[in-house]
Motif scaffolding. Structure first.
Motif: not given
Length: 466
Positions: A59-61, A72-76, A133-138
């Protein structure tokens, strides 16, 4: 996200309490001993927890959509990898590539993927998670492990790469992992790993309900069925290891006599033998005070603190023992095996010093000369060195889900001897059987997995651990 983390970390505690600490022989059963005697039926906690929480991850993805630059994408991906690793290591082949696609694709009977393919997917997802996650933002909230926000992302990346090393080492019996492990170690900027105990992936409990230590409200009778294992007490006593005070309490009779001593009970005794061992329960050590329930304190003691224990996913100490073994086996060329080994021991001592409340006055600092003892000093043959790494790693994995069991399945170390009244033909179980509900809900795919993997019983070794 917070719901997924809370649920999965609670399951870590539950799985440790019901199986992990028993099969790895940290603790033993004093009453209702069948689990300790390996009379195992279906155990569906991990199965239900993983597939239930995977729906929420999806649901998050779905909300993230194509925005792979979202934290959230990387952590999931990291949480998914860890969750499915637990699942496949417990059962073997399980639904993976088609899992959770009932709502989106109408796939209600997913195939069981081969364990090798699941592991390939896990490692690929962890690698990708670190990269995105190295370039994630938000914005990033709901993180009960590292606190969320931009500052937590480096810790999630360190977890991703540390888990990669854990799973590569576990895979090492089946294929060469040297190149992948070395590539992580060679580039700490692109592939950061844990650097200290402050990076530990853990859930810290609160002092107020409902977010206290999950076992805090246990019934005293149910809690006291479990006592310190003689395996653990003998090993730590031999090494003059003060961490035994974390894991067990002096027997009630020895305290009354004015000469406190910590003594365990052998695993796998019969009902009668266990209850009568050493003269009865008053002469067998209870679970360590740090991990006690509200009403499980000894006479004259105040109630233990409900937020002292933590739920563990992975620690810096474990990583150091992974690196020590990898270096000793020449899977990696960087660093020194003895240095990694000593850093792992030091980190675990420091961890318990930080966790055990000072008011307990347990004095768990490392004694002078601890590492120069023959049973600890990094000397000996190749097998002896690997045995010492495994022993210290076993200590460090205390109450960490089923990790010690999985490590034993890989190495056979430290030695686990089935109890004298075991009900499994003197064999230590190596897997869970599939949930019986699968015979009705997904029969054809379950049958195909069994034909490929072997009979659905607790003694069938899966591909990873053959």
């Amino acid at each position: 996200l917070s719901g997924v983390i809370r649920s999965t970390m609670h399951q870590q505690v539950s799985e440790a309490w019901t199986i992990g600490i028993l099969v790895a022989q940290y603790y033993a059963k004093l009453q209702f001993v069948n689990v300790d005697r390996y009379l195992w039926g279906e155990r569906n906690g991990i199965w239900n927890n993983v597939y239930g929480n995977y729906r929420d991850l999806q649901n998050i993805l779905t909300q993230v959509g194509s925005n792979t630059s979202s934290h959230y994408f990387g952590v999931c991906l990291i949480l998914k990898s860890w969750m499915f690793a637990q699942l496949t290591e417990a059962y073997g082949d399980v639904p993976y590539s088609q899992a959770g696609k009932g709502k989106t694709d109408g796939l209600f009977q997913p195939v069981y993927d081969k364990q090798e393919d699941i592991y390939n997917g896990i490692l690929a997802d962890l690698k990708r998670a670190n990269e995105v996650l190295a370039t994630a933002s938000g914005p990033f909230a709901g993180d009960l492990i590292f606190g969320g926000g931009a500052a937590s992302i480096i810790k999630w990346r360190r977890l991703a790469n540390s888990l990669r090393l854990r799973y590569l080492l576990r895979l090492s019996k089946q294929k060469s992992v040297n190149v992948e492990m070395q590539s992580i170690i060679n580039d700490p900027t692109s592939n950061p790993i844990f650097t200290a105990n402050s990076d530990n992936a853990e859930l810290r409990y609160l002092s107020a309900a409902p977010n206290q230590w999950p076992l805090y409200d246990s019934r005293v009778g149910s809690f006291d069925e479990i006592r310190l294992s003689k395996t653990l007490s003998d090993r730590l006593t031999l090494m003059n290891d003060p961490r035994i005070r974390v894991f067990g309490r002096p027997t009630q009779s020895s305290v009354s006599a004015g000469s406190p001593v910590i003594l365990g009970i052998p695993n796998g005794l019969s009902d009668v033998g266990a209850l009568a061992y050493n003269g009865g329960p008053q002469n067998v050590s209870r679970v360590g005070y740090t991990f006690a329930c509200l009403v499980c304190n000894d006479p004259g003691q105040p109630a233990p603190l409900p937020d002292a224990p933590r739920a563990l996913l992975m620690t810096y100490a474990e990583l150091q023992f992974i690196l020590a073994e990898a270096r000793q086996r020449n899977f990696i060329s960087a660093g020194n095996a003895e240095t990694y080994y000593k850093q792992g021991i030091t980190a675990n001592f420091a961890y318990w010093q930080s966790v055990v409340p000072a008011v307990y006055n347990l004095q768990v600092s490392m004694p002078a000369g601890y590492m120069s003892q023959p049973s600890v000093e990094y000397t000996g043959s190749e097998n002896e060195l690997l045995g010492k790494i495994a022993l210290q790693k076993w200590i460090s994995l205390y109450f960490n889900g089923l990790e010690s069991w999985h490590e034993w399945k890989r190495t056979g170390l430290p030695i686990i001897v089935p109890g004298p009244a075991n009900l499994n033909n003197n064999l230590v179980p190596v897997r869970y059987i599939y949930p019986l509900s699968e015979q009705a809900l997904n029969s054809a795919n379950r049958t195909a997995a069994i034909q490929r993997q072997g009979v659905d019983e607790i003694n069938t070794r899966t591909w990873l651990f053959k």
